[in-house]
Design an enzyme around this catalytic site. Structure first.
Site, mmCIF file in Angstrom:
data_model
loop_
_atom_site.group_PDB
_atom_site.id
_atom_site.type_symbol
_atom_site.label_atom_id
_atom_site.label_comp_id
_atom_site.label_asym_id
_atom_site.label_seq_id
_atom_site.Cartn_x
_atom_site.Cartn_y
_atom_site.Cartn_z
ATOM 1 N N SER A 213 0.843 -1.191 0.000
ATOM 2 C CA SER A 213 0.000 0.000 0.000
ATOM 3 C C SER A 213 0.882 1.246 0.000
ATOM 4 O O SER A 213 2.052 1.202 -0.402
ATOM 5 C CB SER A 213 -0.941 -0.015 1.212
ATOM 6 O OG SER A 213 -1.900 1.028 1.128
ATOM 7 N N ASN A 214 0.343 2.363 0.427
ATOM 8 C CA ASN A 214 1.094 3.617 0.502
ATOM 9 C C ASN A 214 0.612 4.400 1.723
ATOM 10 O O ASN A 214 -0.266 3.946 2.458
ATOM 11 C CB ASN A 214 0.937 4.422 -0.789
ATOM 12 C CG ASN A 214 -0.515 4.703 -1.119
ATOM 13 O OD1 ASN A 214 -1.207 5.422 -0.400
ATOM 14 N ND2 ASN A 214 -1.005 4.118 -2.211
ATOM 15 N N ASP A 215 1.156 5.589 1.913
ATOM 16 C CA ASP A 215 0.909 6.338 3.146
ATOM 17 C C ASP A 215 -0.299 7.273 3.089
ATOM 18 O O ASP A 215 -0.523 8.038 4.036
ATOM 19 C CB ASP A 215 2.144 7.166 3.520
ATOM 20 C CG ASP A 215 3.278 6.304 4.038
ATOM 21 O OD1 ASP A 215 2.988 5.276 4.676
ATOM 22 O OD2 ASP A 215 4.453 6.650 3.802
ATOM 23 N N SER A 216 -1.074 7.252 2.032
ATOM 24 C CA SER A 216 -2.204 8.174 1.937
ATOM 25 C C SER A 216 -3.237 7.876 3.021
ATOM 26 O O SER A 216 -3.714 6.751 3.156
ATOM 27 C CB SER A 216 -2.874 8.064 0.567
ATOM 28 O OG SER A 216 -4.022 8.874 0.514
ATOM 29 N N ALA A 280 -4.726 7.674 -3.635
ATOM 30 C CA ALA A 280 -3.382 7.288 -4.056
ATOM 31 C C ALA A 280 -3.439 5.818 -4.467
ATOM 32 O O ALA A 280 -3.565 4.930 -3.624
ATOM 33 C CB ALA A 280 -2.384 7.499 -2.928
#
Length: 406
Positions: A213-216, A280
């Site tokens: 995943s990502n940090d959004s 994101a």
């Protein structure tokens, strides 16, 4: 800056057990910069003293309609004219009936009859009283007048059993008050428009317990949705973040992966007037997602994941665009404007919101942001560091301002 900064809020308290919670509600509004004056019935004063609110607000509290202590003003009319926003909380069945049928026989009902300010009514009472046809008729009549009447919460009541009638959580009251005030004081430039917003970082499963995943955090997307609602829009949110609070007026759908997000965006796209891709999206997903948890002892020579590219959702929406205004986001860590301009052109978007997510005070997982708005017409506007809520309001203001006025 809070929308309540220097706003005059009249808080009208009636005689329910939830009256004691109004001290904290008062404090929350004052913390956001509001000026608060209180009027309360004598029944409410049996639950919490007027002195409490006098100390908190630094204003005299109105309790008796005949206590005319200022010769130059008729106190209830003066307060009625002073209010920019009226909140009736907790609103008993008694005050609901009085407001619905124009009865003015004590300080609260008399002042409410005299004010023209937008009003938020927050019922709280026993479930049987709330569900009584007479109370429901009062609520129906008040809504026909154009007043906002919140739905009470369901939970444990003072009588010792559960039911619908609890005062909503204070944070929800503040949010609803925000909406009532902004919708009555801001130009409703999105009235009748459908706004579709994606929010949060997508999740690509490796196995049932691991993912890419990502940090959004989703905060910026939710701020954009909230600002659109304030301008009168009919808002649909496709979110990967079920932990974030949502407006009860939004149509919210939760997804996890990029392909799920793509499917949901496509299902609402044709009817949308404005589409905001704030989510994101993970660029890649695992080719062979495992249905069972992978065991470390089974990976004797380490773990290699084969990744395949995810669909480019923003580009796909740009290629299918007919009447929609398409707004994308670019989260960059270097060459911000160069990369954002290229993305704007490649994705066939109308607007692109560029932000540098390498900063510690803007972008992912913080409450502030600093963005540059790029238009396909070549326009460019850099905003200062603001809260995400104020950033979202500035974005909409810029996008909705005609070109000749920019």
């Amino acid at each position: 800056m809070s929308v309540f900064n220097n706003v005059n809020i009249g808080l009208f308290i009636t005689g329910g057990i939830a009256s004691y919670k109004m001290a904290e509600l008062t404090r929350q509004f004052i913390k956001q910069g509001a000026n608060v004056k209180v009027a309360m019935t004598k029944s409410a004063a049996e639950f919490i003293t007027p002195l409490t609110f006098q100390v908190l607000t630094k204003h005299a509290v109105l309790v008796d309609v005949f206590d005319e202590h200022e010769a130059e003003n008729v106190q209830h009319v003066h307060m009625a004219d002073w209010c920019d926003l009226v909140i009736v909380a907790p609103a008993t069945a008694n005050i609901l009936a009085k407001m619905a049928y124009g009865i003015a026989d004590e300080i609260v009902s008399t002042t409410l009859l005299a004010t023209t300010a937008p009003r938020l009514i927050v019922p709280a009472m026993n479930v049987n009283m709330y569900e009584n046809p007479a109370t429901q008729n009062s609520i129906k009549q008040l809504r026909q007048y154009g007043y906002t009447v919140m739905e009470p919460d369901t939970g444990f009541l003072a009588e010792g059993y559960s039911g619908k009638g609890r005062l909503p959580e204070l944070e929800r009251i503040v949010e609803e008050a925000n909406l009532v005030y902004t919708k009555s004081h801001l130009p409703q430039t999105l009235q009748g428009k459908k706004v579709l917003v994606s929010a949060g970082g997508t999740v690509e499963r490796i196995d049932p317990v691991r993912y890419i995943s990502n940090d959004s955090s989703g905060q910026m997307g939710y701020a954009v949705a909230k600002a659109a609602e304030e301008l009168g829009a009919d808002v649909t949110v496709i979110s990967t973040r079920p932990n974030l609070p949502v407006s009860p007026h939004w149509d919210v759908h939760y997804v996890e992966s990029a392909r799920q997000l793509q499917e949901q965006m496509a299902s609402f796209y044709d009817e949308a007037d404005y589409v905001v891709m704030a989510a994101a999206v993970s660029d890649y997903r695992v080719k062979n997602q495992q249905t069972q948890k992978m065991k470390k002892e089974d990976q004797q020579e380490g773990l290699t994941l084969e990744l395949v590219e995810n669909p480019d959702i923003l580009k796909g929406l740009g290629e299918k665009k007919t009447h929609q205004t398409l707004i994308g986001f670019a989260a960059e860590t270097q060459d911000l404007l160069v990369n954002a301009k290229n993305k704007l052109e490649r994705k066939k978007a109308d607007w692109l919101i560029a932000n540098d997510v390498s900063r510690t005070d803007a972008g992912f997982n913080v409450s502030t942001n600093q963005v540059t708005i790029l238009g396909k017409d070549g326009s460019q506007k850099a905003l200062p560091l603001l809260s995400k809520e104020d950033t979202a309001r500035q974005i909409w203001q810029h996008i909705l301002t005609p070109l000749e006025e920019k």
